[in-house]
Every structure is written in C-alpha cells, then in structure tokens.
Design a protein around this motif. Structure first.
Motif, mmCIF file in Angstrom:
data_model
loop_
_atom_site.group_PDB
_atom_site.id
_atom_site.type_symbol
_atom_site.label_atom_id
_atom_site.label_comp_id
_atom_site.label_asym_id
_atom_site.label_seq_id
_atom_site.Cartn_x
_atom_site.Cartn_y
_atom_site.Cartn_z
ATOM 1 N N PHE A 166 24.406 32.816 -16.720
ATOM 2 C CA PHE A 166 24.857 33.992 -15.982
ATOM 3 C C PHE A 166 24.837 33.631 -14.511
ATOM 4 O O PHE A 166 23.875 33.015 -14.038
ATOM 5 C CB PHE A 166 23.921 35.188 -16.209
ATOM 6 C CG PHE A 166 23.905 35.665 -17.630
ATOM 7 C CD1 PHE A 166 24.862 36.583 -18.072
ATOM 8 C CD2 PHE A 166 22.941 35.217 -18.528
ATOM 9 C CE1 PHE A 166 24.841 37.030 -19.383
ATOM 10 C CE2 PHE A 166 22.925 35.669 -19.829
ATOM 11 C CZ PHE A 166 23.866 36.567 -20.271
ATOM 12 N N ALA A 167 25.908 34.002 -13.799
ATOM 13 C CA ALA A 167 25.943 33.654 -12.385
ATOM 14 C C ALA A 167 26.334 34.868 -11.551
ATOM 15 O O ALA A 167 27.114 35.705 -11.984
ATOM 16 C CB ALA A 167 26.937 32.521 -12.158
ATOM 17 N N VAL A 168 25.713 34.964 -10.373
ATOM 18 C CA VAL A 168 26.033 36.040 -9.435
ATOM 19 C C VAL A 168 26.352 35.395 -8.086
ATOM 20 O O VAL A 168 25.503 34.727 -7.504
ATOM 21 C CB VAL A 168 24.838 37.015 -9.286
ATOM 22 C CG1 VAL A 168 25.170 38.075 -8.248
ATOM 23 C CG2 VAL A 168 24.492 37.647 -10.619
ATOM 24 N N ARG A 169 27.615 35.549 -7.664
ATOM 25 C CA ARG A 169 27.985 34.949 -6.384
ATOM 26 C C ARG A 169 28.239 36.046 -5.356
ATOM 27 O O ARG A 169 28.876 37.054 -5.642
ATOM 28 C CB ARG A 169 29.233 34.097 -6.532
ATOM 29 C CG ARG A 169 29.592 33.518 -5.158
ATOM 30 C CD ARG A 169 30.702 32.524 -5.088
ATOM 31 N NE ARG A 169 31.706 32.614 -6.095
ATOM 32 C CZ ARG A 169 32.228 31.538 -6.686
ATOM 33 N NH1 ARG A 169 31.791 30.335 -6.371
ATOM 34 N NH2 ARG A 169 33.177 31.678 -7.562
ATOM 35 N N ASP A 170 27.736 35.819 -4.138
ATOM 36 C CA ASP A 170 28.018 36.789 -3.077
ATOM 37 C C ASP A 170 28.629 36.075 -1.892
ATOM 38 O O ASP A 170 28.667 34.843 -1.837
ATOM 39 C CB ASP A 170 26.729 37.538 -2.686
ATOM 40 C CG ASP A 170 25.683 36.622 -2.098
ATOM 41 O OD1 ASP A 170 25.999 35.838 -1.177
ATOM 42 O OD2 ASP A 170 24.511 36.656 -2.577
ATOM 43 N N THR A 171 29.146 36.841 -0.959
ATOM 44 C CA THR A 171 29.709 36.276 0.265
ATOM 45 C C THR A 171 28.845 36.721 1.432
ATOM 46 O O THR A 171 29.327 37.058 2.496
ATOM 47 C CB THR A 171 31.163 36.755 0.469
ATOM 48 O OG1 THR A 171 31.150 38.194 0.400
ATOM 49 C CG2 THR A 171 32.074 36.223 -0.607
#
Lengths: 710, 129
Positions: free
Chosen positions: A372-377
C-alpha cells in the motif's frame, strides 16, 4: 706446487679419533710405510690433542708440497691462548705437573721438520712435514684425484661423525622449538588475559542489556496502566462538557459556550493522545491481538475514503484513491491495516498545502506481499530527519508542523502495527517535493513462532512426494517453498525442530532439507539423531548453511550440502540425485473387493507410490507381465484364482519371479495357511490398514528382496 | 656410548683394545678396570693392544697409570701384542713405559702373570716362613 689434500675441523673431543684415522689414511695413500704411518699418526695425535686441550679446538690441514722429493706437510692451528713456556718446552727443561709437554717434543722427534708458532691470544700453529718415501713413484695430479675420492668415500662411511653432526643439528632444532614454544606460551597467556577481559566485558554488557530491558518493560507497563487511568477522567470531562453544551442544565451565554467548546476540544485532543499511547503500549507489551479476516483492498479503500474525506479542507488538496480491483483478497487484520493507512493519509493531508494525496495498492507476486502506498506533494522530509519520524514524540521542524496538531505517535504506532502483521513500513522523501509512505504486508497473515498453521498444511498431496523442509526464518522458508513449487516435491515446512520431529512421526518424507545456521547447535544434534535412528536413517538429509560447514555436515551424516542462498535448480538437482528412482515405488494391488481397493488407494501415500489395480488374479498376472511392479499387494480371499494360487504362480513364474508380495487379509490365517505363505511374504491384516503399516510392510518386503533371493 | 669389554679368564682380567680410543673412552676403561679388579679380586690384568695402530703419550701414560693402580690393588699388569712400529715410535717419542711388564702374545702374557703372582707369593712365604 703445493696442493691441499684435506682439511678437518676439530670441534669435539672425538674429532681427535677422526683426525688420527684421516692421518693414517692420508699417509697410507701417499705410500708411507707402516712405521712412518705410525710415526705421523702419533705426532698428529699429540699435536691435535694439545690443540683440543689447550686451544679449545681448531683445524688440521694436509698439504702436498715440493717436487722432488714431495713432502707431506701437516698444519694444525688452534684459537687458544698460545703456549707461554714454549721455549722451555722445546729446550726439554719444562716438566709439567701432569707429565704433559712431552707431546710437542715427541712429535718433533717423530717428524722430519717441525715449526711451532705461538703467541698469546693469537693461538698456536704447528707445521710438521715428512718427505714421501723415495722408492715410491711421485704422486701425480691423477693420483691426487683418486686420493681425494678415497678420502671422501672414507668420510661418508664414518658413522660416528655423521651421527654427531646430526645430533648437533638436532640440538639446534630443539633449541629453536623450545624458543617457539616459549613464544607460544607467551602469546597464549596474552590471549587468555584478553579473553578474561572480553568475558568481563560481556558480563557488563549483559547487565546493561538487562537494565535496559527492565526499563523498557517498566515504561510499557507504566504506559498501559496510566493510559487507562487517564482515560477515566478524560471521559468525564468529555461527557460533562457535552452535557453543558446540550444546555440540559440551563442556557449558556455566548462566552461560556465558547469556553466549554475549548474545554471539549482540548479534552478530545488529549483523548486521541491517550488512545495512541495505549495502542503503542499494547503492541509493545504484546497484548495486541491480531484478528485476521479476508477482505479486499477495494473494500478497504472504500471505507478509508469515507473516513478521510472530511479531513480535506478546501479544494487545494485532492485525495485520489486508485482502483485496487486487481489486487487479490488479503487475509490479515483489516482494522490494523486501516489504522496504518489512516495514519499515512492524515499525515499526508496535514503536510500538504496544495496538490494531491494519492493512495494505491499493488501485489508483489514474487513474495506474495501487498504494497500500500500513499504519495503526497507536501513539504517532504530531509534525509537526516527520515529516521526521526519513526521515533515516538519526534516531530520535524517546519513552520507547517507548528500549525497542525499531532501526537507524534502516529508513525511509530504504524510501524509497530505493520511489524505485528509481519510487514514493514518505509518512506521515500525529498524536501519540497513530497513523500511516499509504503506499507508492505504479507498477503496472508501467519502467526509467528508456533507455526501451528504450518502443521495443518502437512496433508500429503497426491501426485507429489513429500520433502520435509526445516527453516525457521520466514523469508527463507518462503524461498524454499517457492523453489519447490511446481516440482514433484511437496514441501512440508517445519519452523522448529520440535515441529520437524512431529512431522517425521506423521509422514515419511523422501528427503529432509535442514537449515543448520538458523536452528544452530540443535540442528546438528537433530541431524545426528536422524541418522542414528533406524527409522529415519535412510531418509536423505540436505543441509543448508550460510557458512562453509560442508565437512562437518558430511561427517555427521548429511547426504548433501548446499550453501545459502539456495538456487532452486541446485536444490532440485540435489533432491533428484538423492531420491532418484527410489522415490516412486510401483505397487500392484490385486483384490476383488472394491472397498479394499479404495481403502488402499486412499491410504497409500501418493507420490512415493504409483498404484495399479487388478480385480482378479488373472488380471493381476497379466499386469505383472506387462509392467512389472516393485511390489504386489495381494488379497488372499478371491474368487477364481485365490491369493495362494497367485503366489504359487508368482514363485514359479518365468516372467515376474522375485517380485515381493505383501498379503492383505481380512480373515485370521490358520497355521496351515500361514505355512503355505512363503516366508518372505509380509502379512498385513486389513483391520490394521494405515499409511504407516502399508508403507512399513512394503519397505520390509523391498529390503528383504534386496538382502538376497528368498 | 661404546665401551671396551673386560673379560675374566681364571683370576685374570683380559682387555682387548680393538678400536681407536678417544681420550674419554680410555679414561672410562681405566675406571671400569679398577672397579672390576676390586669386584672380582683378580690377581692379574692383561691388556691386548695388538690392534692398536699407535700409542701416543696419552695412551702411554694411561697404560702406565693402569699398571700402577692395579699394582696397588694387588694385581699384576702385562701388556701384550704391541706392534713393532708402535714400539719403535714409542721409543722415538721418548716414552719408556718403565712400570709395565710386556709379553709378545696372550699365551706368554698369561704365563708371565702366573709367574709374577707365584713369585710374589713365594717371596711372601719366604718372608713369613
């Protein structure tokens, strides 16, 4: 012309004897008569003894000088103190207390010329000469060559000096050895001292570790107890403030309401903190229970989206949850996965001012893990702070950090929960560009340690042969399982030696794969135990090890050895080589009863045995001729040709004689019937049929045949 | 270490020197010979030096010493079998072996010892009688 014939060192008392012998040889070879030989030998003996007694050794040289007549010249030199009373001795007036002094005078009388040169501290040199006998022919160069050869030959047959020389060499070596030994002793002593130091250090470290463990335990206990204590008053505050806000006890002024709202907000924050603390403490204390259920990533994401959308403030940040339909269902604790992802996402939203937060899931087929991956900017994390974020109460230094509230416990808790589920968390980040937080989980949760679920998997797979694999490291165990997947070998995984022993009692594997490093000394003992037990000694064992221990493994009875990491191809090759053709035993079952045939079919471990069936004796004989089996399972009571007749045909048979038989019978055999059965035939009562009795009887029958024709 | 054998013949000790002796061996022979005389009560000592190729001052002195010591222990010493070349060299060397009786061979040596012992006894008897 002056030629040196020979030189001999006088290093030892017995060299005097050697010199006398040499002198006589030289005199004889030069043609002196017996009388002169005796004279020369005696003179030399006197002078050489002086050189030894007073000069502590020296050297004697034999020269051939002059032409006509040729002269034998003998020079004896020593490195002594010199002779003080030389004049008195030579004049014959000297009388020593020991009767000595006669030697020099005597020698002078015996030789034709005699010169003595002595000086204090320079030693003494004596030159004596005697002309060769006139009647002898002059000694030529050729003669000299022969002479030298004779002397050399004479020298080599002198065992005494040879032994002495060797003795001296030996003494030197012994001396050296002793010195080495002393050095070794010294080094050993130093090592012992160092060792003592190390042992002391270890003890200290142990003590420290113990302290730390106790402190850690105290902390966990404190947290879990105190959190509960905190919760009760907090709940009261929350309930009371809610009561006040509901105006059940009368109206509040605007100001009062604001104040109560603040109280309630503060209490809620504190409650979150306490909850997180409690969770961490629970995980650390090992009190958290994992409740695995089957769920899909899609359903998880659905719930997550609903929960987290309220956190978004305004339109500056978008929450994008990708489709996860192609991720197969997971079997693990959904609540905990959700908790971790919630932490990741709320964290991402907190630290992202504009852009998007993207959530997705994918399957890592190789290791059967879901990522599971969570990417933010968002603001990202500096490289030197990345390790910090996993620590309790640590918060990175950023203006945004001060605006958003947080307990500092979210990420540490996430990590602990991930580990609890057998997975891990990781993060990639660059300041100003955003971060990617990943949660990697085994798709199927496995209870660590007891491995009870592994035992439930020990169901023999028809069509494959069982291989017992003993490996306590989950990753390596997985690799082993993977290596054997699709082969004709069915891996039965054992996580501990206790499990392996249970497995050996339940199934008889064709081979055992034993990882020695992880199970340690116990592993060697297990190997030895297997090889000493008659029931298991024939099961080939392949030892796996990350350290080179092949010699030890083989000496303890291992049949093969593979270094880690294990290449699947090599493991398969080793298994093939060890199990070979013996892994499949062809069995012909001759029985008229359908039920019995079904029973045997079910009970006979597949993979190791290849079963063909015949319902009558005739049919059995036909099959026997067509494809000779390794062993026949035979019913006695059959219509037409019964078991006895079948056995008679078998023993007379031209085509398939020597195939051993195991008799299956449901009736009690009379003594007469027993006698009719051949001695080599094993008998198994049908009431006792089990995989073990069958396998054992077949093995006995096979080994009886191998032992010799019956 | 090698050793020179000492044989007992009647009441005589017979020593045959077959090898070239180094000095320690010669001194050892002297010691063991004296011990043997005391042990056995031998009356005579015969030294056969027929195999000896030379006699230098040391061996000469040794022979002299053996004879003197044996005499003190009541045993007569006879040296037998000296080679001519050795005899000549001995004289040239200036050694006289004055205290030693010699004989040409073992037979004559034994007879000589017998005569010496008997003679001494007669002389003793005469004095006593």
């Amino acid at each position: 012309m002056k030629t040196r014939l020979l030189a001999v060192a006088i290093e030892h008392e017995t060299d005097i004897v050697l010199v006398r012998d040499r002198t006589r040889s030289v005199a004889t070879l030069l043609g002196f008569d017996t009388q002169d030989q005796t004279r020369i030998t005696t003179a030399v003996s006197e002078i050489v003894r002086n050189a030894w007694d007073y000069g502590h050794g020296g050297r004697i040289e034999y020269w051939l000088a002059g032409d006509s007549p040729q002269i034998l010249e003998i020079v004896v030199s020593d490195r002594g103190e010199g002779i003080a009373e030389i004049d008195a001795i030579l004049s014959g007036t000297y009388r020593s207390a020991t009767g000595m002094g006669l030697g020099i005078l005597g020698a002078r009388r015996l030789m034709n010329s005699f010169e003595i040169d002595t000086a204090p501290r320079r030693g003494t040199t004596v030159r004596m000469a005697k002309p060769l006998p006139r009647r002898a022919a002059p000694v030529s160069r050729k003669d000299l060559g022969n002479l030298a050869q004779s002397l050399a030959a004479g020298r080599s047959v002198d065992p005494l000096s040879e032994i002495r020389r060797q003795n001296q060499e030996m003494l030197v070596h012994l001396d050296e050895l002793q010195r080495h030994q002393q050095e070794l002793t010294q080094v050993n002593q130093e090592l012992q001292d160092t060792n003592r130091g190390v042992v002391a250090l270890y003890a200290e470290l142990d003590e420290r570790a113990d302290h730390l463990r106790r402190a850690d335990e105290l902390k966990s206990r404190f947290l879990s107890n105190m959190s509960h204590e905190f919760r009760t008053p907090l709940n009261s505050i929350l309930a009371l403030s809610r009561l006040l806000l509901s105006r059940a006890d009368g109206a509040l002024t605007g100001e009062q309401e604001r104040q109560v709202q603040y109280i309630r907000k503060a209490a809620e924050n504190l409650a979150t903190l306490v909850d997180d603390l409690l969770d961490i403490a629970k995980v650390e204390a090992g009190k958290t229970v994992v409740a695995p259920t089957e769920f899909t990533a899609t359903s998880l994401f659905g719930a997550l989206r609903g929960m987290l959308r309220p956190l978004l403030v305004g339109d500056a940040v978008a929450l994008v949850v990708e489709d996860a339909a192609d991720v197969p269902p997971l079997f693990t604790d959904e609540g905990k996965v959700s908790q971790i992802l919630r932490n990741f996402v709320s964290n991402a939203i907190k630290f992202t001012e504009r852009g998007e937060v993207r959530v997705w899931a994918q399957l890592e087929a190789e290791t059967d893990c879901v990522v599971f991956a969570v990417r933010d900017t968002g603001i990202g994390i500096a490289a030197d702070e990345i390790d910090l974020i996993w620590q309790e109460f640590a918060q990175i230094n950023h203006p945004l950090q001060k605006k958003v509230k947080g307990t500092g416990l979210g990420l540490p808790l996430s990590r602990k929960l991930a580990e609890l589920l057998g997975g891990k968390v990781s993060v990639e980040s660059a300041p100003g560009e955003g971060s990617v937080f990943r949660l990697t989980l085994p798709r199927v949760y496995r209870v660590p340690g007891d491995g009870a679920e592994a035992e439930s998997e020990w169901i023999p797979d028809p069509g494959r042969v069982p291989v017992l694999a003993i490996e306590d490291d989950p990753a390596d165990a997985f690799a082993l399982e993977h290596a054997l997947a699709g082969s004709r070998y069915q891996p039965l995984m054992a996580r501990s030696l206790a499990q392996a022993r249970r497995a050996l009692q339940r199934v008889s594997p064709v081979a055992v794969v034993l990882d020695i490093v992880l199970v340690g000394e116990e592993g060697w003992r297990f190997l030895l135990e297997m090889k000493q037990n008659p029931a298991t000694e024939n099961i080939p064992v392949i030892v796996l090890s990350a350290t080179p221990e092949e010699r030890k493994a083989r000496s303890l009875g291992a049949d093969d050895y593979l270094g880690k990491p294990v290449e699947p191809a090599r493991l398969l090759k080793a298994l093939d080589a060890l199990t070979g053709e013996h892994s499949v035993t062809r069995v012909l079952l001759v029985d008229d009863e359908e039920v019995s045939r079904y029973l045997v079919r079910q009970l006979l471990p597949r993979g190791a045995f290849e079963l063909s069936e015949a319902s009558t004796g005739q049919d059995g004989l036909r099959r026997l001729r067509e494809k000779p089996p390794d062993v026949v399972l035979l019913d006695i009571n059959m219509p037409g040709m019964d078991g006895f007749a079948f056995l008679d045909r078998l023993s007379q048979g031209k085509d398939a004689s020597g195939v051993p038989a195991v008799v299956l019978t449901s009736m009690r055999l009379t003594a007469e019937q027993r006698q009719r059965l051949h001695a080599a035939v094993r008998i198994v009562a049908k009431s006792e049929l089990s995989p073990d009795t069958l396998t054992a009887a077949i093995k006995q029958a096979l080994s009886a045949r191998e032992a010799g024709p019956s | 270490m090698d050793q020179i054998p000492i044989l007992m013949v009647g009441d005589c000790l017979l020593v045959s020197i077959q090898v070239d002796m180094h000095d320690q061996l010669a001194l050892a022979l002297q010691d063991s010979l004296m011990t043997k005389i005391v042990e056995t009560g031998a009356r005579g000592v015969m030294l056969d030096i027929s195999s000896l190729q030379f006699v230098d001052s040391f061996i000469g002195r040794l022979l002299n010493n053996i004879a003197s010591m044996a005499r003190v222990l009541d045993a007569a010493t006879v040296v037998v079998g000296m080679q001519p070349a050795v005899a000549i060299t001995l004289v040239e060397l200036g050694l006289t072996l004055s205290g030693i009786r010699t004989a040409l061979n073992v037979d004559k040596g034994l007879a000589l010892i017998r005569r010496i012992i008997d003679g001494e006894e007669q002389a003793f008897d005469r004095r006593e009688g």
